[in-house]
Design an enzyme around this catalytic site. Structure first.
Site, PDB file in Angstrom:
ATOM      1  N   ARG A 118      16.282  24.250 -25.148  1.00 47.19           N
ATOM      2  CA  ARG A 118      15.733  22.947 -25.585  1.00 47.19           C
ATOM      3  C   ARG A 118      16.076  21.800 -24.632  1.00 47.19           C
ATOM      4  NH1 ARG A 118      17.417  25.015 -30.616  1.00 47.19           N
ATOM      5  NH2 ARG A 118      15.660  25.973 -31.676  1.00 47.19           N
ATOM      6  N   LYS A 140       7.170  14.132 -14.966  1.00 42.66           N
ATOM      7  CA  LYS A 140       6.073  14.975 -15.466  1.00 42.66           C
ATOM      8  C   LYS A 140       6.319  16.386 -14.968  1.00 42.66           C
ATOM      9  CE  LYS A 140       2.128  11.863 -15.953  1.00 42.66           C
ATOM     10  NZ  LYS A 140       0.774  11.558 -15.432  1.00 42.66           N
ATOM     11  N   GLU A 182      -1.580  10.714  -1.353  1.00 40.91           N
ATOM     12  CA  GLU A 182      -0.886  10.033  -2.464  1.00 40.91           C
ATOM     13  C   GLU A 182      -0.237   8.731  -1.979  1.00 40.91           C
ATOM     14  OE1 GLU A 182      -1.238  11.060  -5.567  1.00 40.91           O
ATOM     15  OE2 GLU A 182      -1.302  13.258  -5.642  1.00 40.91           O
ATOM     16  N   LYS A 224       6.123   3.680  -7.529  1.00 43.64           N
ATOM     17  CA  LYS A 224       6.033   4.616  -8.659  1.00 43.64           C
ATOM     18  C   LYS A 224       7.132   4.334  -9.683  1.00 43.64           C
ATOM     19  CE  LYS A 224       5.266   9.163 -10.390  1.00 43.64           C
ATOM     20  NZ  LYS A 224       4.786  10.511 -10.192  1.00 43.64           N
ATOM     21  N   GLU A 234       3.055   7.263 -20.253  1.00 44.29           N
ATOM     22  CA  GLU A 234       1.639   7.060 -19.931  1.00 44.29           C
ATOM     23  C   GLU A 234       0.805   6.625 -21.134  1.00 44.29           C
ATOM     24  OE1 GLU A 234       0.075   9.709 -16.870  1.00 44.29           O
ATOM     25  OE2 GLU A 234      -1.866   9.547 -17.813  1.00 44.29           O
ATOM     26  N   ARG A 238       0.837   3.624 -16.483  1.00 44.40           N
ATOM     27  CA  ARG A 238       1.118   4.819 -15.680  1.00 44.40           C
ATOM     28  C   ARG A 238      -0.159   5.579 -15.328  1.00 44.40           C
ATOM     29  NH1 ARG A 238       5.952   9.311 -16.000  1.00 44.40           N
ATOM     30  NH2 ARG A 238       5.165  10.496 -14.239  1.00 44.40           N
ATOM     31  N   ASN A 242      -3.142   7.925 -11.555  1.00 48.65           N
ATOM     32  CA  ASN A 242      -4.096   9.028 -11.491  1.00 48.65           C
ATOM     33  C   ASN A 242      -5.389   8.643 -10.795  1.00 48.65           C
ATOM     34  OD1 ASN A 242      -2.492  10.939 -12.807  1.00 48.65           O
ATOM     35  ND2 ASN A 242      -2.958  10.000 -14.771  1.00 48.65           N
ATOM     36  N   HIS A 245      -7.767  11.322  -9.607  1.00 48.54           N
ATOM     37  CA  HIS A 245      -7.317  12.612 -10.138  1.00 48.54           C
ATOM     38  C   HIS A 245      -8.319  13.231 -11.118  1.00 48.54           C
ATOM     39  CE1 HIS A 245      -3.624  11.476  -8.210  1.00 48.54           C
ATOM     40  NE2 HIS A 245      -2.944  12.489  -8.690  1.00 48.54           N
ATOM     41  N   HIS A 249      -9.124  16.753 -10.200  1.00 48.07           N
ATOM     42  CA  HIS A 249      -8.771  17.911 -11.025  1.00 48.07           C
ATOM     43  C   HIS A 249      -9.995  18.798 -11.251  1.00 48.07           C
ATOM     44  CE1 HIS A 249      -4.899  16.006 -12.916  1.00 48.07           C
ATOM     45  NE2 HIS A 249      -4.742  16.388 -11.667  1.00 48.07           N
ATOM     46  N   HIS A 262      -4.018  19.873  -3.703  1.00 47.77           N
ATOM     47  CA  HIS A 262      -4.069  18.782  -4.683  1.00 47.77           C
ATOM     48  C   HIS A 262      -4.373  17.439  -3.991  1.00 47.77           C
ATOM     49  CE1 HIS A 262      -3.056  16.417  -8.213  1.00 47.77           C
ATOM     50  NE2 HIS A 262      -2.221  15.702  -7.469  1.00 47.77           N
TER      51      HIS A 262
HETATM   52  P1  NAD Z   1       3.167  22.836  -2.914  1.00 49.58           P
HETATM   53  O1  NAD Z   1       4.315  22.752  -3.796  1.00 49.58           O
HETATM   54  O2  NAD Z   1       2.215  23.966  -3.097  1.00 49.58           O
HETATM   55  O3  NAD Z   1       3.680  22.830  -1.404  1.00 49.58           O
HETATM   56  C1  NAD Z   1       2.735  22.887  -0.372  1.00 49.58           C
HETATM   57  C2  NAD Z   1       3.016  24.027   0.612  1.00 49.58           C
HETATM   58  O4  NAD Z   1       4.049  23.643   1.492  1.00 49.58           O
HETATM   59  C3  NAD Z   1       3.483  25.314  -0.027  1.00 49.58           C
HETATM   60  O5  NAD Z   1       2.929  26.394   0.696  1.00 49.58           O
HETATM   61  C4  NAD Z   1       4.990  25.275   0.164  1.00 49.58           C
HETATM   62  O6  NAD Z   1       5.583  26.550   0.166  1.00 49.58           O
HETATM   63  C5  NAD Z   1       5.082  24.626   1.514  1.00 49.58           C
HETATM   64  N1  NAD Z   1       6.301  23.892   1.802  1.00 49.58           N
HETATM   65  C6  NAD Z   1       6.983  23.069   0.969  1.00 49.58           C
HETATM   66  N2  NAD Z   1       7.930  22.430   1.648  1.00 49.58           N
HETATM   67  C7  NAD Z   1       7.885  22.875   2.919  1.00 49.58           C
HETATM   68  C8  NAD Z   1       8.610  22.568   4.089  1.00 49.58           C
HETATM   69  N3  NAD Z   1       9.550  21.620   4.100  1.00 49.58           N
HETATM   70  N4  NAD Z   1       8.310  23.237   5.220  1.00 49.58           N
HETATM   71  C9  NAD Z   1       7.311  24.160   5.241  1.00 49.58           C
HETATM   72  N5  NAD Z   1       6.553  24.452   4.170  1.00 49.58           N
HETATM   73  C10 NAD Z   1       6.853  23.822   3.025  1.00 49.58           C
HETATM   74  O7  NAD Z   1       2.253  21.517  -3.000  1.00 49.58           O
HETATM   75  P2  NAD Z   1       2.607  19.971  -3.126  1.00 49.58           P
HETATM   76  O8  NAD Z   1       1.491  19.276  -2.449  1.00 49.58           O
HETATM   77  O9  NAD Z   1       3.985  19.661  -2.755  1.00 49.58           O
HETATM   78  O10 NAD Z   1       2.493  19.715  -4.697  1.00 49.58           O
HETATM   79  C11 NAD Z   1       1.265  19.875  -5.379  1.00 49.58           C
HETATM   80  C12 NAD Z   1       1.567  20.088  -6.840  1.00 49.58           C
HETATM   81  O11 NAD Z   1       2.233  18.940  -7.353  1.00 49.58           O
HETATM   82  C13 NAD Z   1       0.351  20.296  -7.680  1.00 49.58           C
HETATM   83  O12 NAD Z   1       0.576  21.348  -8.574  1.00 49.58           O
HETATM   84  C14 NAD Z   1       0.212  19.004  -8.449  1.00 49.58           C
HETATM   85  O13 NAD Z   1      -0.425  19.164  -9.692  1.00 49.58           O
HETATM   86  C15 NAD Z   1       1.640  18.596  -8.595  1.00 49.58           C
HETATM   87  N6  NAD Z   1       1.854  17.170  -8.797  1.00 49.58           N
HETATM   88  C16 NAD Z   1       2.668  16.796  -9.806  1.00 49.58           C
HETATM   89  C17 NAD Z   1       2.935  15.469 -10.028  1.00 49.58           C
HETATM   90  C18 NAD Z   1       3.908  15.071 -11.094  1.00 49.58           C
HETATM   91  O14 NAD Z   1       4.013  13.881 -11.371  1.00 49.58           O
HETATM   92  N7  NAD Z   1       4.632  15.991 -11.669  1.00 49.58           N
HETATM   93  C19 NAD Z   1       2.362  14.500  -9.206  1.00 49.58           C
HETATM   94  C20 NAD Z   1       1.531  14.916  -8.173  1.00 49.58           C
HETATM   95  C21 NAD Z   1       1.285  16.264  -7.963  1.00 49.58           C
HETATM   96  N1  GLY Z   2       1.207  11.679 -10.583  1.00 47.15           N
HETATM   97  C1  GLY Z   2       0.926  10.886 -11.733  1.00 47.15           C
HETATM   98  C2  GLY Z   2       2.145  10.493 -12.518  1.00 47.15           C
HETATM   99  O1  GLY Z   2       3.250  10.828 -12.203  1.00 47.15           O
HETATM  100  O2  GLY Z   2       2.000   9.834 -13.501  1.00 47.15           O
END
Ligand code: NAD
Ligand code: GLY
Length: 361
Positions: A118, A140, A182, A224, A234, A238, A242, A245, A249, A262
């Site tokens: 939990r 998130k 972003e 942010k 949100e 907040r 997006n 997005h 999406h 993304h």
């Molecule tokens: P990712 O996590 O897939 O990483 C991108 C690629 O880079 C992967 O192949 C990873 O293995 C590689 N990688 C990571 N760090 C590296 C490094 N230092 N050197 C070499 N390779 C490396 O993608 P991302 O763009 O980091 O994240 C996208 C995800 O984040 C999506 O799922 C999206 O929905 C999510 N997201 C979440 C939020 C949130 O607020 N929680 C906000 C924006 C995006």
């Molecule tokens: N990436 C959108 C949020 O964190 O709210």
């Protein structure tokens, strides 16, 4: 090292931005007081940085798990591996989950930490630009569903974010560009002068110039943190984070998770949002061209795939901002200022979707 903080009362936490933080024992000891630690990474990032991080955590009982690499593995099924690892290492409520990787690892590790017994502590050590400027901050967490992005998840704030800019040196160029989408988003929604700064420093950012990257990460996190502190769950402002997005999406889901990054989908979506803002008489044609030009200079896509307008609308209707069946969009009254609105003529959106996504798939 820059130290920012996110003001959420007793759930507030520091965001540390600098070089060489990943294995700095003093930084890690302050951020991870727990004795039992599960480091979650993936098969790409693990070989690059896991040993360094584990050395920096000397004196603790550390277990680790490496997920397969890719957005297509951000699923409930793969989340189970994290629970299995926590149980196998006999971790209790006082354990800490440390996410070492990009947004996929961070979202999954955070969700596992939110659910395990939990809720246990977690710390973000983001290694992509996208994760450093966006996904590691704000709490998130979650996974995708075949029916929509991030449909299953929880708000669970980390207890610290440690952004080591040095890790960006191994990031593939395409991933760096996706992260810059972003960064551009923050300029478009909240800070016109930051937008001008990005325009002046695109080449430096693409060339991995350390001080330019540090400034981009710091300013993005400041913007942010301010928005999240005001509206953690949100209910209002907040949602501005997006921008692009809802369109993005739809692209990610329709093309199969992983084909479009993304950040790439967000880039094409931001241009659609700018164009729709122009159709509503808010932005001028020169503003939209300015956005297009910046995305092009960054090497980001500006054209959506031809998934068809009706499929796009169907997927957009699964967006979490939908209220009373109305798709609410983040739009731009001017560059540097955003608003969320569902108050637009439906025919205008349909016409825009046909133009961007094509009439039929
Ligand atoms: P990712 O996590 O897939 O990483 C991108 C690629 O880079 C992967 O192949 C990873 O293995 C590689 N990688 C990571 N760090 C590296 C490094 N230092 N050197 C070499 N390779 C490396 O993608 P991302 O763009 O980091 O994240 C996208 C995800 O984040 C999506 O799922 C999206 O929905 C999510 N997201 C979440 C939020 C949130 O607020 N929680 C906000 C924006 C995006
Ligand atoms: N990436 C959108 C949020 O964190 O709210």
């Amino acid at each position: 090292m820059h130290r920012l903080s996110i003001d959420l009362g007793n759930r507030g936490y520091p965001i540390l931005v600098g070089r060489g933080l990943l294995d700095d024992p003093a930084v890690l000891a302050a951020a991870v007081p727990a004795r039992d630690v599960l480091v979650v990474t993936n098969v790409t990032v693990g070989p690059l940085y896991l040993d360094r991080l584990v050395r920096g955590l000397a004196g603790k009982r550390v277990a680790s798990v490496a997920l397969p690499d890719g957005e297509q593995y951000k699923t409930l099924a793969h989340l189970e591996r994290l629970f299995d690892a926590l149980v196998a290492a006999r971790m209790n409520r006082d354990a800490c989950v440390v996410a070492l990787g990009g947004g996929v690892v961070g979202d999954m590790a955070g969700f596992a930490a939110a659910c395990y017994q939990r809720g246990v502590d977690f710390v973000q050590v983001p290694t992509t630009l996208l994760a450093q400027v966006d996904s590691s901050v704000g709490g998130k967490t979650g996974v995708n569903h075949p029916g929509g992005k991030n449909l299953i998840g929880a708000f669970h704030q980390p207890r610290a974010v440690i952004s080591d800019i040095g890790t960006l040196s191994t990031l593939p160029a395409r991933e760096l560009r996706a992260g810059l989408a972003e960064v551009i988003k923050y300029g478009l929604i909240a800070d016109a002068s930051f937008l001008g700064w990005i325009e002046a420093h695109v080449e430096a950012l693409l060339a991995l110039d350390g001080s330019a990257l540090e400034h981009a990460v710091r300013r993005s996190c400041e913007l942010k943190a301010e928005i999240v502190a005001e509206d953690e769950r949100e209910h209002g402002r907040r949602a501005l984070l997006n921008l692009g997005h809802t369109f993005g999406h739809a692209i990610e889901t329709a093309t199969g998770y992983g084909e479009w990054l993304h950040g790439e989908a967000v880039a094409a979506g931001m241009l659609m949002a700018a164009d729709f803002s122009r159709r509503l008489g808010w932005l001028g044609a020169t503003d939209v061209e300015r956005v297009r030009r910046l995305l092009e200079r960054t090497g980001l896509p500006t054209r959506a795939p031809a998934i068809g307008a009706s499929r796009a609308l169907e997927l957009m209707a699964m967006d979490k901002k939908v209220q009373a069946g109305r798709v609410r969009l983040v739009l731009l009254p001017r560059l540097g200022e955003a608003t969320v609105s569902g108050d637009y003529p439906a025919e205008l959106l349909s016409a825009a979707l046909v133009e961007h996504f094509g009439a039929a798939a």
